[in-house]
Design an enzyme around this catalytic site. Structure first.
Site, PDB file in Angstrom:
ATOM      1  N   GLY A 265     -30.399 -16.496  -0.837  1.00  0.00           N
ATOM      2  CA  GLY A 265     -29.405 -15.654  -0.160  1.00  0.00           C
ATOM      3  C   GLY A 265     -28.244 -16.465   0.396  1.00  0.00           C
ATOM      4  O   GLY A 265     -28.121 -17.676   0.143  1.00  0.00           O
TER       5      GLY A 265
ATOM      6  N   LEU B 279     -35.360 -12.003  -4.727  1.00  0.00           N
ATOM      7  CA  LEU B 279     -34.063 -11.672  -5.337  1.00  0.00           C
ATOM      8  C   LEU B 279     -33.659 -10.213  -5.097  1.00  0.00           C
ATOM      9  O   LEU B 279     -32.897  -9.648  -5.875  1.00  0.00           O
ATOM     10  CB  LEU B 279     -34.054 -11.997  -6.841  1.00  0.00           C
ATOM     11  CG  LEU B 279     -34.321 -13.464  -7.213  1.00  0.00           C
ATOM     12  CD1 LEU B 279     -34.270 -13.655  -8.730  1.00  0.00           C
ATOM     13  CD2 LEU B 279     -33.302 -14.403  -6.551  1.00  0.00           C
TER      14      LEU B 279
ATOM     15  N   SER C   1     -31.028 -13.374  15.475  1.00  0.00           N
ATOM     16  CA  SER C   1     -29.654 -12.864  15.493  1.00  0.00           C
ATOM     17  C   SER C   1     -29.200 -12.598  16.922  1.00  0.00           C
ATOM     18  O   SER C   1     -30.027 -12.245  17.787  1.00  0.00           O
ATOM     19  CB  SER C   1     -29.632 -11.551  14.703  1.00  0.00           C
ATOM     20  OG  SER C   1     -28.423 -10.869  14.907  1.00  0.00           O
TER      21      SER C   1
ATOM     22  N   TYR D 228     -33.099  -2.775  12.953  1.00  0.00           N
ATOM     23  CA  TYR D 228     -32.953  -4.161  12.475  1.00  0.00           C
ATOM     24  C   TYR D 228     -33.138  -5.137  13.633  1.00  0.00           C
ATOM     25  O   TYR D 228     -33.913  -6.098  13.547  1.00  0.00           O
ATOM     26  CB  TYR D 228     -31.572  -4.345  11.830  1.00  0.00           C
ATOM     27  CG  TYR D 228     -31.206  -5.797  11.631  1.00  0.00           C
ATOM     28  CD1 TYR D 228     -31.844  -6.575  10.662  1.00  0.00           C
ATOM     29  CD2 TYR D 228     -30.232  -6.410  12.438  1.00  0.00           C
ATOM     30  CE1 TYR D 228     -31.525  -7.911  10.505  1.00  0.00           C
ATOM     31  CE2 TYR D 228     -29.912  -7.746  12.278  1.00  0.00           C
ATOM     32  CZ  TYR D 228     -30.559  -8.493  11.304  1.00  0.00           C
ATOM     33  OH  TYR D 228     -30.246  -9.832  11.156  1.00  0.00           O
TER      34      TYR D 228
ATOM     35  N   LYS E 174     -36.132  -8.186  14.634  1.00  0.00           N
ATOM     36  CA  LYS E 174     -35.880  -9.584  15.027  1.00  0.00           C
ATOM     37  C   LYS E 174     -36.575  -9.890  16.357  1.00  0.00           C
ATOM     38  O   LYS E 174     -37.176 -10.940  16.531  1.00  0.00           O
ATOM     39  CB  LYS E 174     -34.381  -9.855  15.146  1.00  0.00           C
ATOM     40  CG  LYS E 174     -33.629  -9.804  13.823  1.00  0.00           C
ATOM     41  CD  LYS E 174     -34.039 -10.946  12.913  1.00  0.00           C
ATOM     42  CE  LYS E 174     -33.418 -10.869  11.536  1.00  0.00           C
ATOM     43  NZ  LYS E 174     -33.980 -11.806  10.568  1.00  0.00           N
TER      44      LYS E 174
ATOM     45  N   GLY F 184     -22.189   2.195  17.855  1.00  0.00           N
ATOM     46  CA  GLY F 184     -23.076   1.059  18.130  1.00  0.00           C
ATOM     47  C   GLY F 184     -22.355  -0.262  18.326  1.00  0.00           C
ATOM     48  O   GLY F 184     -22.980  -1.255  18.702  1.00  0.00           O
TER      49      GLY F 184
HETATM   50  P1  NAD Z   1     -29.143 -12.442   2.430  1.00  0.00           P
HETATM   51  O1  NAD Z   1     -29.502 -11.038   2.159  1.00  0.00           O
HETATM   52  O2  NAD Z   1     -28.017 -13.051   1.683  1.00  0.00           O
HETATM   53  O3  NAD Z   1     -30.423 -13.382   2.240  1.00  0.00           O
HETATM   54  C1  NAD Z   1     -31.738 -12.934   2.478  1.00  0.00           C
HETATM   55  C2  NAD Z   1     -32.563 -13.269   1.233  1.00  0.00           C
HETATM   56  O4  NAD Z   1     -33.899 -12.838   1.447  1.00  0.00           O
HETATM   57  C3  NAD Z   1     -32.056 -12.587  -0.023  1.00  0.00           C
HETATM   58  O5  NAD Z   1     -31.868 -13.552  -1.035  1.00  0.00           O
HETATM   59  C4  NAD Z   1     -33.169 -11.593  -0.389  1.00  0.00           C
HETATM   60  O6  NAD Z   1     -33.298 -11.445  -1.784  1.00  0.00           O
HETATM   61  C5  NAD Z   1     -34.370 -12.244   0.252  1.00  0.00           C
HETATM   62  N1  NAD Z   1     -35.438 -11.314   0.645  1.00  0.00           N
HETATM   63  C6  NAD Z   1     -35.319 -10.139   1.327  1.00  0.00           C
HETATM   64  N2  NAD Z   1     -36.526  -9.590   1.516  1.00  0.00           N
HETATM   65  C7  NAD Z   1     -37.437 -10.429   0.964  1.00  0.00           C
HETATM   66  C8  NAD Z   1     -38.843 -10.412   0.830  1.00  0.00           C
HETATM   67  N3  NAD Z   1     -39.563  -9.383   1.294  1.00  0.00           N
HETATM   68  N4  NAD Z   1     -39.446 -11.440   0.194  1.00  0.00           N
HETATM   69  C9  NAD Z   1     -38.720 -12.464  -0.317  1.00  0.00           C
HETATM   70  N5  NAD Z   1     -37.389 -12.537  -0.233  1.00  0.00           N
HETATM   71  C10 NAD Z   1     -36.745 -11.527   0.409  1.00  0.00           C
HETATM   72  O7  NAD Z   1     -28.898 -12.558   4.006  1.00  0.00           O
HETATM   73  P2  NAD Z   1     -28.338 -13.768   4.862  1.00  0.00           P
HETATM   74  O8  NAD Z   1     -27.026 -13.360   5.412  1.00  0.00           O
HETATM   75  O9  NAD Z   1     -28.467 -15.037   4.123  1.00  0.00           O
HETATM   76  O10 NAD Z   1     -29.370 -13.716   6.061  1.00  0.00           O
HETATM   77  C11 NAD Z   1     -30.495 -14.571   6.128  1.00  0.00           C
HETATM   78  C12 NAD Z   1     -31.269 -14.262   7.391  1.00  0.00           C
HETATM   79  O11 NAD Z   1     -30.416 -14.442   8.507  1.00  0.00           O
HETATM   80  C13 NAD Z   1     -31.782 -12.822   7.476  1.00  0.00           C
HETATM   81  O12 NAD Z   1     -33.066 -12.845   8.044  1.00  0.00           O
HETATM   82  C14 NAD Z   1     -30.802 -12.148   8.402  1.00  0.00           C
HETATM   83  O13 NAD Z   1     -31.391 -11.086   9.119  1.00  0.00           O
HETATM   84  C15 NAD Z   1     -30.430 -13.276   9.345  1.00  0.00           C
HETATM   85  N6  NAD Z   1     -29.106 -13.108   9.959  1.00  0.00           N
HETATM   86  C16 NAD Z   1     -28.011 -12.936   9.163  1.00  0.00           C
HETATM   87  C17 NAD Z   1     -26.757 -12.739   9.757  1.00  0.00           C
HETATM   88  C18 NAD Z   1     -25.536 -12.487   8.920  1.00  0.00           C
HETATM   89  O14 NAD Z   1     -24.559 -11.952   9.453  1.00  0.00           O
HETATM   90  N7  NAD Z   1     -25.508 -12.866   7.654  1.00  0.00           N
HETATM   91  C19 NAD Z   1     -26.632 -12.771  11.155  1.00  0.00           C
HETATM   92  C20 NAD Z   1     -27.776 -12.966  11.912  1.00  0.00           C
HETATM   93  C21 NAD Z   1     -29.020 -13.142  11.310  1.00  0.00           C
HETATM   94  C1  WQD Z   2     -17.285  -7.556  13.160  1.00  0.00           C
HETATM   95  C2  WQD Z   2     -16.119  -6.817  13.792  1.00  0.00           C
HETATM   96  C3  WQD Z   2     -16.354  -4.417  13.726  1.00  0.00           C
HETATM   97  C4  WQD Z   2     -16.106  -4.042   9.364  1.00  0.00           C
HETATM   98  C5  WQD Z   2     -23.285  -7.481  12.513  1.00  0.00           C
HETATM   99  C6  WQD Z   2     -24.674  -7.173  12.955  1.00  0.00           C
HETATM  100  C7  WQD Z   2     -25.297  -8.353  13.592  1.00  0.00           C
HETATM  101  C8  WQD Z   2     -25.205  -9.592  12.709  1.00  0.00           C
HETATM  102  C9  WQD Z   2     -23.822  -9.818  12.207  1.00  0.00           C
HETATM  103  C10 WQD Z   2     -27.219  -9.803  11.451  1.00  0.00           C
HETATM  104  C11 WQD Z   2     -16.536  -5.621  14.661  1.00  0.00           C
HETATM  105  C12 WQD Z   2     -15.175  -4.859  12.887  1.00  0.00           C
HETATM  106  C13 WQD Z   2     -16.149  -4.536  10.651  1.00  0.00           C
HETATM  107  C14 WQD Z   2     -14.992  -3.257   8.960  1.00  0.00           C
HETATM  108  C15 WQD Z   2     -14.049  -3.533  11.155  1.00  0.00           C
HETATM  109  N1  WQD Z   2     -26.007  -9.482  11.529  1.00  0.00           N
HETATM  110  N2  WQD Z   2     -15.130  -4.288  11.529  1.00  0.00           N
HETATM  111  N3  WQD Z   2     -14.008  -3.035   9.878  1.00  0.00           N
HETATM  112  O1  WQD Z   2     -21.006  -5.855  13.996  1.00  0.00           O
HETATM  113  O2  WQD Z   2     -20.523  -8.144  15.004  1.00  0.00           O
HETATM  114  O3  WQD Z   2     -22.505  -7.835  13.648  1.00  0.00           O
HETATM  115  O4  WQD Z   2     -23.312  -8.612  11.628  1.00  0.00           O
HETATM  116  O5  WQD Z   2     -27.963 -10.160  12.303  1.00  0.00           O
HETATM  117  O6  WQD Z   2     -26.616  -8.017  13.845  1.00  0.00           O
HETATM  118  O7  WQD Z   2     -24.621  -6.088  13.884  1.00  0.00           O
HETATM  119  O8  WQD Z   2     -20.329  -7.820  12.529  1.00  0.00           O
HETATM  120  O9  WQD Z   2     -18.870  -8.113  10.579  1.00  0.00           O
HETATM  121  O10 WQD Z   2     -19.934  -5.847  10.970  1.00  0.00           O
HETATM  122  O11 WQD Z   2     -18.128  -6.616  12.491  1.00  0.00           O
HETATM  123  O12 WQD Z   2     -13.124  -3.306  11.942  1.00  0.00           O
HETATM  124  O13 WQD Z   2     -14.911  -2.763   7.820  1.00  0.00           O
HETATM  125  O14 WQD Z   2     -15.316  -6.263  12.741  1.00  0.00           O
HETATM  126  O15 WQD Z   2     -16.084  -3.223  14.396  1.00  0.00           O
HETATM  127  O16 WQD Z   2     -15.639  -5.558  15.723  1.00  0.00           O
HETATM  128  P1  WQD Z   2     -21.051  -7.313  13.878  1.00  0.00           P
HETATM  129  P2  WQD Z   2     -19.341  -7.082  11.543  1.00  0.00           P
END
Ligand code: NAD
Ligand code: WQD
Length: 334
Positions: A10, A33, A124, A148, A152, A293
């Protein structure tokens, strides 16, 4: 160290694979995947200069995981695998609980069976819920506001119980703020399946002409320009944070929650402007109603990472935008 990255194909996992492998760790990717593609494996080989072992599997498959942990002689696990779309989690909570919570239980069972007690968990900033004060430090009360976020939080609490029951465990919950950007090569990056949920990939697609305009969710927040403010962190800084965390865990046991953010907040309009400058493209936008939200502002107090991990996010907003654009162009012209 031999490190298993669940969800390693990912977005964040692939960048972390690059950093760990360049530091000399033996990295093994484990992914079903469901939200990634095996194309990333070729790109990773190009960047790393060697093939990175990959096992296609689900984290809920305890038997397969346990075999992989043994056959690759894994010392530590970085657990990225899971589902991450806030909106979707309200529609499909059972999917979220099985992938994120049951998946982690399955992983912990396999680790326990093999006597592996070091894990870095992708948490997160969403676990803080509506900020009661800013910047958010790790002592801020937790209060997830969607399924979600609750997955976490459940996992964080479960991991804390594991350490309480057995003090040999070494556990870090990394609370990511808003990861953006891509590897400097432009070979790997964030490529969401379907319409992006997050701001940066949406901006990228508008700049590339794949979408007509960006909807800015809310222009009446109590922020300097009325739009939402977030703590965007370059994914390579985040990846380096994982390497530093593994280093920390090699020296200390216990449960640690650590913010990974920059401590700086940028508004949606700041992001649009920075992206236009970095890409030379226009990002047409329209201010619409607030998204349900959303909070007005969210940014980290990043000092714990500085102290414990000796880590400071150093890449600029311009580097975040330029690298995201480079990646977009590389996939567009493939
Ligand atoms: P992503 O979706 O790109 O990567 C997650 C990967 O996990 C994917 O490749 C998916 O195929 C794999 N996956 C999902 N469910 C699975 C399962 N049951 N078994 C095996 N593989 C599985 O997401 P990312 O942005 O790289 O996020 C990685 C982690 O970080 C996640 O746990 C996400 O919640 C956390 N996170 C992401 C963000 C963000 O904004 N990207 C922010 C905070 C936390
Ligand atoms: C950022 C800003 C939106 C899209 C989320 C999850 C959080 C974490 C990260 C996993 C905000 C604004 C967005 C658009 C917009 N993920 N926006 N137009 O909401 O901070 O966090 O992703 O853990 O849990 O909640 O990130 O990128 O969605 O938004 O105006 O089309 O952009 O309102 O102010 P967010 P985001």
């Amino acid at each position: 160290m031999n490190v298993l990255l669940t969800g390693g194909a990912g977005y964040i996992g692939s960048h972390t694979a690059v950093v760990l492998s360049q530091l000399g760790h033996q990295v093994i990717l484990y992914d079903n995947l469901s939200n990634s593609s095996c194309i990333v494996l070729e790109k990773l080989a190009q960047i790393a200069g060697r093939k990175i072992p990959f096992v296609k599997g689900d984290v809920r498959d305890t038997g397969l995981l346990s075999n992989v942990l043994a056959s690759y002689e894994i010392n530590a696990v970085v657990h990225f695998a899971g589902l991450k779309a806030v909106g979707e989690s309200a529609q499909k909570p059972i999917d979220y609980y099985t992938n994120n919570v049951q998946g982690t239980i399955s992983l912990l069972q396999a680790m326990q069976l093999r006597g592996i007690k070091t894990i870095v968990f992708s948490s997160s900033a969403t676990v803080y819920g509506e900020p009661r004060y800013l910047p958010l430090d790790e002592n801020h009360p937790t209060n997830a506001t969607n399924p979600y976020g609750r997955t976490k939080l459940h996992v964080e609490e479960m991991l804390r119980d594991v350490v309480t029951s057995d003090s040999q465990w070494r556990i870090a919950c990394l609370r990511y703020f808003n990861p953006v950007g891509a590897h400097e090569s432009g070979l790997i990056g964030e490529s969401p399946c379907g319409a992006p949920n997050n701001l940066m990939p949406y901006i990228v697609q508008v700049a590339a002409g794949q979408r007509a305009k960006l909807e800015v969710f809310g222009g009446d927040y109590p922020t300097p320009d009325g739009t939402g403010v977030r703590d965007y962190i370059h994914v390579m800084d985040l990846a380096e944070g994982h390497a530093a965390t593994l280093n920390l865990l090699s020296q200390t046991t216990g449960w640690h929650a650590i913010n990974l953010g920059t401590g700086k907040g940028y508004s949606v309009l700041d992001m649009i402007q920075a992206f236009e400058k970095a890409s030379g493209r226009q990002v047409p936008y329209e201010v619409v109603a607030r998204r349900a939200g959303d909070v007005a502002e969210c940014f980290a107090y990043p000092n714990k990472a500085r102290e414990l991990l000796n880590m400071t996010a150093r890449r600029t907003l311009n580097e975040m935008c330029a690298s995201a654009w480079r990646f977009q162009q590389s996939i567009q012209f493939e």
